[in-house]
Each structure stands twice: as C-alpha cells, then as structure tokens.
Design a protein around this motif. Structure first.
Motif, PDB file in Angstrom:
ATOM      1  N   ALA A   1      10.111  22.359  -5.086  1.00 26.74           N
ATOM      2  CA  ALA A   1       8.664  22.216  -4.928  1.00 26.74           C
ATOM      3  C   ALA A   1       8.355  21.376  -3.694  1.00 26.74           C
ATOM      4  CB  ALA A   1       8.063  21.556  -6.167  1.00 26.74           C
ATOM      5  N   LEU A   2       7.147  21.550  -3.192  1.00 29.60           N
ATOM      6  CA  LEU A   2       6.657  20.692  -2.116  1.00 29.60           C
ATOM      7  C   LEU A   2       6.178  19.392  -2.759  1.00 29.60           C
ATOM      8  CD1 LEU A   2       5.766  20.271   0.853  1.00 29.60           C
ATOM      9  CD2 LEU A   2       3.557  21.233   0.176  1.00 29.60           C
ATOM     10  N   VAL A   3       6.705  18.273  -2.297  1.00 25.73           N
ATOM     11  CA  VAL A   3       6.333  16.967  -2.836  1.00 25.73           C
ATOM     12  C   VAL A   3       5.527  16.245  -1.759  1.00 25.73           C
ATOM     13  CG1 VAL A   3       7.153  14.804  -3.834  1.00 25.73           C
ATOM     14  CG2 VAL A   3       8.458  16.916  -4.185  1.00 25.73           C
ATOM     15  N   GLU A   4       4.314  15.854  -2.126  1.00 27.44           N
ATOM     16  CA  GLU A   4       3.426  15.187  -1.184  1.00 27.44           C
ATOM     17  C   GLU A   4       3.087  13.794  -1.697  1.00 27.44           C
ATOM     18  OE1 GLU A   4       0.822  18.985   0.361  1.00 27.44           O
ATOM     19  OE2 GLU A   4       0.189  17.959  -1.468  1.00 27.44           O
ATOM     20  N   VAL A   5       2.990  12.849  -0.774  1.00 27.41           N
ATOM     21  CA  VAL A   5       2.487  11.516  -1.084  1.00 27.41           C
ATOM     22  C   VAL A   5       1.118  11.430  -0.421  1.00 27.41           C
ATOM     23  CG1 VAL A   5       2.844   9.046  -0.833  1.00 27.41           C
ATOM     24  CG2 VAL A   5       4.812  10.548  -1.149  1.00 27.41           C
TER      25      VAL A   5
ATOM     26  N   ASP B   1       0.829  -1.202   0.000  1.00 29.18           N
ATOM     27  CA  ASP B   1       0.000   0.000   0.000  1.00 29.18           C
ATOM     28  C   ASP B   1       0.869   1.259   0.000  1.00 29.18           C
ATOM     29  OD1 ASP B   1       0.972   0.139   2.569  1.00 29.18           O
ATOM     30  OD2 ASP B   1      -0.959  -0.151   3.546  1.00 29.18           O
ATOM     31  N   ILE B   2       0.216   2.387  -0.010  1.00 29.56           N
ATOM     32  CA  ILE B   2       0.939   3.661  -0.120  1.00 29.56           C
ATOM     33  C   ILE B   2       1.777   3.941   1.122  1.00 29.56           C
ATOM     34  CG2 ILE B   2      -0.901   5.145   0.783  1.00 29.56           C
ATOM     35  CD1 ILE B   2       1.506   5.915  -2.149  1.00 29.56           C
ATOM     36  N   TYR B   3       1.399   3.395   2.250  1.00 32.64           N
ATOM     37  CA  TYR B   3       2.166   3.626   3.478  1.00 32.64           C
ATOM     38  C   TYR B   3       3.505   2.910   3.412  1.00 32.64           C
ATOM     39  CZ  TYR B   3      -2.241   5.539   4.988  1.00 32.64           C
ATOM     40  OH  TYR B   3      -3.373   6.298   5.071  1.00 32.64           O
ATOM     41  N   LYS B   4       3.541   1.714   2.806  1.00 31.63           N
ATOM     42  CA  LYS B   4       4.813   1.015   2.614  1.00 31.63           C
ATOM     43  C   LYS B   4       5.648   1.722   1.559  1.00 31.63           C
ATOM     44  CE  LYS B   4       3.144  -3.543   3.876  1.00 31.63           C
ATOM     45  NZ  LYS B   4       2.826  -4.885   3.423  1.00 31.63           N
TER      46      LYS B   4
ATOM     47  N   PRO C   1      -0.398   9.294 -10.475  1.00 30.17           N
ATOM     48  CA  PRO C   1      -0.787   8.111  -9.701  1.00 30.17           C
ATOM     49  C   PRO C   1       0.412   7.243  -9.329  1.00 30.17           C
ATOM     50  CG  PRO C   1      -1.309   7.793 -12.013  1.00 30.17           C
ATOM     51  CD  PRO C   1      -0.802   9.193 -11.882  1.00 30.17           C
ATOM     52  N   ILE C   2       0.310   6.598  -8.171  1.00 28.89           N
ATOM     53  CA  ILE C   2       1.284   5.603  -7.725  1.00 28.89           C
ATOM     54  C   ILE C   2       0.573   4.254  -7.770  1.00 28.89           C
ATOM     55  CG2 ILE C   2       2.703   4.796  -5.797  1.00 28.89           C
ATOM     56  CD1 ILE C   2       3.741   7.373  -6.973  1.00 28.89           C
ATOM     57  N   TYR C   3       1.200   3.312  -8.474  1.00 32.28           N
ATOM     58  CA  TYR C   3       0.584   2.005  -8.703  1.00 32.28           C
ATOM     59  C   TYR C   3       1.242   0.906  -7.881  1.00 32.28           C
ATOM     60  CZ  TYR C   3      -1.610   3.963 -12.899  1.00 32.28           C
ATOM     61  OH  TYR C   3      -2.348   4.712 -13.771  1.00 32.28           O
ATOM     62  N   ASP C   4       0.456  -0.146  -7.646  1.00 34.74           N
ATOM     63  CA  ASP C   4       0.957  -1.410  -7.131  1.00 34.74           C
ATOM     64  C   ASP C   4       0.201  -2.498  -7.885  1.00 34.74           C
ATOM     65  OD1 ASP C   4       2.514  -3.056  -5.329  1.00 34.74           O
ATOM     66  OD2 ASP C   4       0.577  -3.555  -4.395  1.00 34.74           O
ATOM     67  N   ASP C   5       0.888  -3.207  -8.757  1.00 30.76           N
ATOM     68  CA  ASP C   5       0.270  -4.236  -9.598  1.00 30.76           C
ATOM     69  C   ASP C   5      -0.943  -3.707 -10.361  1.00 30.76           C
ATOM     70  OD1 ASP C   5       2.103  -6.202  -8.925  1.00 30.76           O
ATOM     71  OD2 ASP C   5       0.923  -6.846  -7.180  1.00 30.76           O
ATOM     72  N   ASN C   6      -0.751  -2.616 -11.071  1.00 25.26           N
ATOM     73  CA  ASN C   6      -1.782  -1.978 -11.905  1.00 25.26           C
ATOM     74  C   ASN C   6      -2.974  -1.443 -11.121  1.00 25.26           C
ATOM     75  OD1 ASN C   6      -0.317  -2.410 -14.278  1.00 25.26           O
ATOM     76  ND2 ASN C   6      -1.183  -4.464 -14.502  1.00 25.26           N
ATOM     77  N   ASN C   7      -2.861  -1.365  -9.816  1.00 24.68           N
ATOM     78  CA  ASN C   7      -3.888  -0.747  -8.975  1.00 24.68           C
ATOM     79  C   ASN C   7      -3.325   0.541  -8.393  1.00 24.68           C
ATOM     80  OD1 ASN C   7      -5.754  -2.883  -9.274  1.00 24.68           O
ATOM     81  ND2 ASN C   7      -4.657  -4.047  -7.712  1.00 24.68           N
ATOM     82  N   ILE C   8      -4.094   1.596  -8.468  1.00 23.31           N
ATOM     83  CA  ILE C   8      -3.649   2.864  -7.893  1.00 23.31           C
ATOM     84  C   ILE C   8      -3.763   2.772  -6.377  1.00 23.31           C
ATOM     85  CG2 ILE C   8      -4.117   5.338  -7.741  1.00 23.31           C
ATOM     86  CD1 ILE C   8      -5.145   5.179 -10.639  1.00 23.31           C
ATOM     87  N   VAL C   9      -2.641   3.025  -5.695  1.00 25.27           N
ATOM     88  CA  VAL C   9      -2.632   2.957  -4.232  1.00 25.27           C
ATOM     89  C   VAL C   9      -2.423   4.327  -3.600  1.00 25.27           C
ATOM     90  CG1 VAL C   9      -1.907   0.552  -4.129  1.00 25.27           C
ATOM     91  CG2 VAL C   9      -0.174   2.362  -4.185  1.00 25.27           C
ATOM     92  N   GLY C  10      -2.045   5.307  -4.405  1.00 27.83           N
ATOM     93  CA  GLY C  10      -1.808   6.640  -3.880  1.00 27.83           C
ATOM     94  C   GLY C  10      -1.486   7.614  -4.996  1.00 27.83           C
ATOM     95  N   VAL C  11      -1.136   8.834  -4.590  1.00 25.59           N
ATOM     96  CA  VAL C  11      -0.858   9.907  -5.538  1.00 25.59           C
ATOM     97  C   VAL C  11       0.403  10.638  -5.109  1.00 25.59           C
ATOM     98  CG1 VAL C  11      -1.730  12.106  -6.458  1.00 25.59           C
ATOM     99  CG2 VAL C  11      -3.287  10.184  -6.131  1.00 25.59           C
TER     100      VAL C  11
END
Length: 172
Positions: free
Chosen positions: A80-84, A62-65, A136-146
């Motif tokens: 720039a400010l970079v946010e997850v 997940d995005i926390y990992k 988008p941030i992906y994990d196995d073609n699933n979006i888990v975060g931005v």
C-alpha cells in the motif's frame, strides 16, 4: 387444458427466475463484502499497528520530526501507499519518498484528526478506485499528524466482476 398448463409452467419459471435472481443478488453482496471488507480490515490493522508503534517510539515533536522516524522504519516491501500527513492534509512524506502540497480532504483524514481510525472509499485524482485508512499520530496526547494507508481497489473489483459473471453464467 392448455391454458392451465401454460399458466403453471409460467408460474414455475417465474418462481425459478425470482429465486435465482435473489440468490445472485445475495451472492453479489456477499462476495463484495468479503473482498472489499478484507482489504479494509488489512489496511485498518496495518494503520492501527503502525500508528501505535510510531506513537510510542517516535521522537517527541511535530509531525516533521516524527516523519523521519516513520519513513526510516516503514516496511519497504509494503504494497500500500503509506502517507504521513500534517494537520492541513498535506503529504509530509510517503513510502516513495515524495511529498505534496495538495491537501487531502477525505472523510478518513478528518476522522483521524478527531482521534479515530477510519476508512474511506472513493476515486483518486487519477480516477482510480481506492480505499484509504487514516490513523492519528500523537505527541503527548496531542494529534500532530495522520498516518494514511492507501490501496487501489481496481484488482479487487476485477476479481469480484469475474466471480459475478461466472455466477450469472451458472445461474442462466
């Protein structure tokens, strides 16, 4: 005779003023597009490159990992400010090391949840003009975060206003 001369001079002055105003307007649009578009292109390139890198090399999960890997590999010289962000829009971590429970609710974030890299221009909570780009941030073609890059447009607008005032002075 004088009335014809006055009308001719009035017509020439009117044509000159309209021409100068049209050129000033075109210059204003061009200078705004150049500077604001340049900032947007830089942020889009950074977001796209970083998201591709993190999607490829960050640990699965997940995005926390993934946020730990992202935070460790962010360029600390980044201007720039970079946010997850998680899927709810809450900041998991940013490049200052902080997080927030206040959700982001902007167009760029919602487009990133649909798999697009998008920019948004508006005002921050502090009433500052900002531009944000989300990817988008992906994990196995699933979006888990931005992954979101945010930058202030205040210095950019100061430059634009300076050039516009100078062009108005020259046009006068």
């Amino acid at each position: 005779m004088r009335s014809i001369r006055k009308r001719l001079i009035g017509n020439y002055i009117t044509i000159a003023l309209v021409t100068v105003l049209i050129l000033e307007g075109l210059f204003a649009v061009a200078i705004s597009e150049y500077y604001i578009g340049g900032v947007e292109r830089i942020l889009v390139n950074q977001a796209e490159t970083s998201a591709t890198f993190f999607n490829r090399y960050a640990d699965a999960g997940d995005i926390y990992k993934k946020s730990n890997y992202i935070f460790e590999n962010l360029d600390m010289e980044e201007k720039a400010l970079v946010e997850v962000l998680d899927l709810n829009g809450c900041v998991v971590i940013d490049n200052t090391g902080s997080s927030s429970e206040t959700p982001v609710n902007t167009g760029d974030f919602h487009q990133a949840l649909h798999g697009n890299i998008e920019s948004w221009t508006g005002r921050s909570e502090l009433n500052e003009l900002i531009i944000a780009v989300s990817a988008p941030i992906y994990d196995d073609n699933n979006i888990v975060g931005v992954l979101r890059y945010v930058s202030s447009l205040e210095p950019t607008y100061q430059i634009i206003i300076r050039y516009l005032l100078l062009s108005l002075l020259l046009g006068a």
